[in-house]
Write an enzyme that holds these catalytic residues in place. Structure first.
Site, PDB file in Angstrom:
ATOM      1  N   SER A 164       0.830  -1.219   0.000  1.00 29.33           N
ATOM      2  CA  SER A 164       0.000   0.000   0.000  1.00 29.33           C
ATOM      3  C   SER A 164       0.857   1.259   0.000  1.00 29.33           C
ATOM      4  CB  SER A 164      -0.970  -0.001   1.176  1.00 29.33           C
ATOM      5  OG  SER A 164      -0.420  -0.597   2.303  1.00 29.33           O
ATOM      6  N   ASP A 231       6.652   2.951   6.451  1.00 27.98           N
ATOM      7  CA  ASP A 231       6.594   2.331   5.125  1.00 27.98           C
ATOM      8  C   ASP A 231       6.905   3.344   4.023  1.00 27.98           C
ATOM      9  OD1 ASP A 231       5.661   0.440   6.834  1.00 27.98           O
ATOM     10  OD2 ASP A 231       3.580   0.524   6.164  1.00 27.98           O
ATOM     11  N   TYR A 280      -4.604  -2.951  14.308  1.00 26.22           N
ATOM     12  CA  TYR A 280      -3.474  -2.023  14.288  1.00 26.22           C
ATOM     13  C   TYR A 280      -3.826  -0.744  15.049  1.00 26.22           C
ATOM     14  CZ  TYR A 280       0.298   0.899  12.495  1.00 26.22           C
ATOM     15  OH  TYR A 280       1.391   1.748  12.404  1.00 26.22           O
TER      16      TYR A 280
HETATM   17  C1  GLA Z   1       2.775  -1.230   9.436  1.00 27.15           C
HETATM   18  C2  GLA Z   1       2.592   0.284   9.511  1.00 27.15           C
HETATM   19  C3  GLA Z   1       3.905   0.963   9.913  1.00 27.15           C
HETATM   20  C4  GLA Z   1       4.497   0.350  11.175  1.00 27.15           C
HETATM   21  C5  GLA Z   1       4.528  -1.178  11.058  1.00 27.15           C
HETATM   22  C6  GLA Z   1       4.906  -1.850  12.343  1.00 27.15           C
HETATM   23  O1  GLA Z   1       3.627  -1.565   8.404  1.00 27.15           O
HETATM   24  O2  GLA Z   1       2.152   0.777   8.276  1.00 27.15           O
HETATM   25  O3  GLA Z   1       3.688   2.351  10.087  1.00 27.15           O
HETATM   26  O4  GLA Z   1       3.806   0.766  12.303  1.00 27.15           O
HETATM   27  O5  GLA Z   1       3.266  -1.717  10.670  1.00 27.15           O
HETATM   28  O6  GLA Z   1       6.200  -1.500  12.732  1.00 27.15           O
END
Ligand code: GLA
Length: 440
Positions: A164, A231, A280
């Site tokens: 994403s 990310d 999350y």
């Molecule tokens: C996902 C989220 C990131 C981070 C990771 C865990 O990838 O998009 O921002 O929080 O999880 O480290």
């Protein structure tokens, strides 16, 4: 050599030997470089099929692997991350009627809307990552008009490799290629000028950071996942053969060499994760509540001593979450030193500890991920392994001794399938440079 030059060369090979362009390129150049060029040809061909003419621009953005530092980004902590050779590519051309048409090789239907009328379509939620970025660009008064875009990629969806974020970053870069803009935290600057070869200058550090924040805002606001910046920064700042040490308090990115007799292998558990699921956001709320109860702005300001001194102020769940995050921040700090000293054995131990902490305290692992880590741990070539990314499914990242990587992959595949019935093909990942334009 220009992209066109490469293409003609490949077509010539093709004509001589009767193989596909991609097969020839793979045979000659080995898999890494080859896959990038094959994907570029594929996205270009897909664009032509959909829109009847070749694209004017192609950009690509890599996926990322979180090497160490789980859920520390939105706690203003530190992370070691890698941009890897799995990409989202967008081929695009501007159009004059103010419409935007998106096609993706991953979904059958195209999505069409007006550039000044960006709305959710529940039947095309994949397009939200693109629309979210366009919406955030609009909010910041960055002008753009209609365009056609074809999306193609090989970042596995739901594996924790940030397909994403790669799509968001590729979108922001595609718009910049077609409707040049410059933005930093201080606001919009003069649009960049093209050079004699029609190339835009590369983004500077502050522009990349601002772009990462725009893409994060797209995910937070339009998609509805309150993710951190990990990310998007990883996809934009990556450097070949280096890990990025990202500090989310000061927003700095340092490069740490990852050179040695090691290979990065990804094992996809085959159990998909979707951050849109809500777990999350829930974990993030627990972490923020823990910091508030301790009386600090964020968990970066907390060390184990302070955490224990405040244990009675926290719920059991808040304590577990904070314990994980505080430990992860410490592991990244010592892990960076181990990496700089080339001590991969020690670094691998931190990876195992990180996974144990996810499993036992943060509780964002699954039984499949735990099994993959246990199998890696008992393999003589497995230096380190842990879940990577949000958790609740997805993949593990493995640090593997180069000389035994073939046996590692074969044994992992066999043993995982034997115990779960799920087919699993471990994949080697190369560490690559961050996102950019590949055809203008
Ligand atoms: C996902 C989220 C990131 C981070 C990771 C865990 O990838 O998009 O921002 O929080 O999880 O480290």
């Amino acid at each position: 050599m220009s992209f066109d030059g490469f293409q003609w060369l490949l077509m010539a090979f093709n004509a001589i030997e009767g193989r596909t362009i991609c097969e020839n390129w793979v045979l000659r150049r080995g898999k890494g470089v080859a896959q990038v060029f094959c994907s570029m040809l594929e996205v270009q061909t897909f664009f032509k099929q959909k829109f009847g003419a070749p694209p004017v621009h192609i950009v690509q953005a890599p996926g990322r692997l979180e090497l160490l530092g789980n859920h520390t980004d939105y706690n203003q902590g530190v992370v070691l991350a890698l941009a890897v050779d799995r990409y989202i590519q967008i081929a695009a051309s501007p159009r004059k009627d103010g419409r935007i048409e998106l096609a993706s090789t991953a979904y059958p239907d195209t999505e069409t809307f007006l550039a000044d009328h960006i709305e959710h379509n529940p039947n095309a939620s994949w397009a939200n990552y693109v629309k979210g970025v366009l919406d955030e660009l609009r909010k910041r008064r960055i002008g753009f008009n209609g365009f056609n875009a074809a999306i193609h990629g090989n970042v596995p969806i739901g594996a924790g490799m940030s397909s994403s974020a790669a799509l968001e970053v590729a979108t922001a870069l595609t718009v910049r290629e077609m409707f040049p803009y410059s933005i930093t935290d201080s606001g919009i600057g003069q649009p960049p000028a093209r050079d004699a070869k029609n190339n835009l200058p590369s983004l500077n550090h502050n522009e990349r950071l601002a772009m990462a924040k725009i893409c994060q805002a797209a995910e937070n606001n339009f998609v509805g996942v309150k993710s951190g910046l990990l990310d998007q920064i990883s996809s934009l700042f990556g450097k070949a053969q280096h890990a990025m040490l990202i500090d989310f308090l000061n927003l700095t990115v340092e490069m740490v060499p990852m050179i040695g007799d090691i290979v990065i292998v990804v094992c996809n558990s085959g159990v998909k994760h979707s951050l849109v699921g809500g777990e999350y956001n829930e974990l993030r709320r627990e972490c923020e509540a823990a910091a508030a109860a301790i009386g600090v702005k964020n968990l970066r300001a907390v060390d184990p001593k302070l955490l224990n001194a405040n244990k009675s102020k926290l719920t059991e769940r808040q304590y577990q979450c904070a314990y994980h995050v505080v430990g992860e921040i410490q592991r990244v700090t010592v892990g960076e030193r181990a990496l700089r000293g080339g001590d991969f054995e020690q670094f691998g131990q931190f990876m195992f500890q990180s996974h144990d902490s996810s499993r036992d305290f943060f509780k964002n692992s699954t039984k499949e991920l735990d099994l993959l880590v246990a199998l890696a741990r008992k393999h003589p070539a497995g230096l380190g392994a842990r879940l990577t990314g949000g958790g609740f499914g997805g993949a593990t990242i493995n640090l593997v001794r180069r000389l035994q990587v073939e046996s590692f992959m074969a044994d992992m595949a066999r043993d995982y399938t034997k115990q779960t019935g799920i087919e699993m093909e471990p994949r080697v990942c190369q560490i690559v440079d961050g996102a950019g334009a590949v055809l203008r």
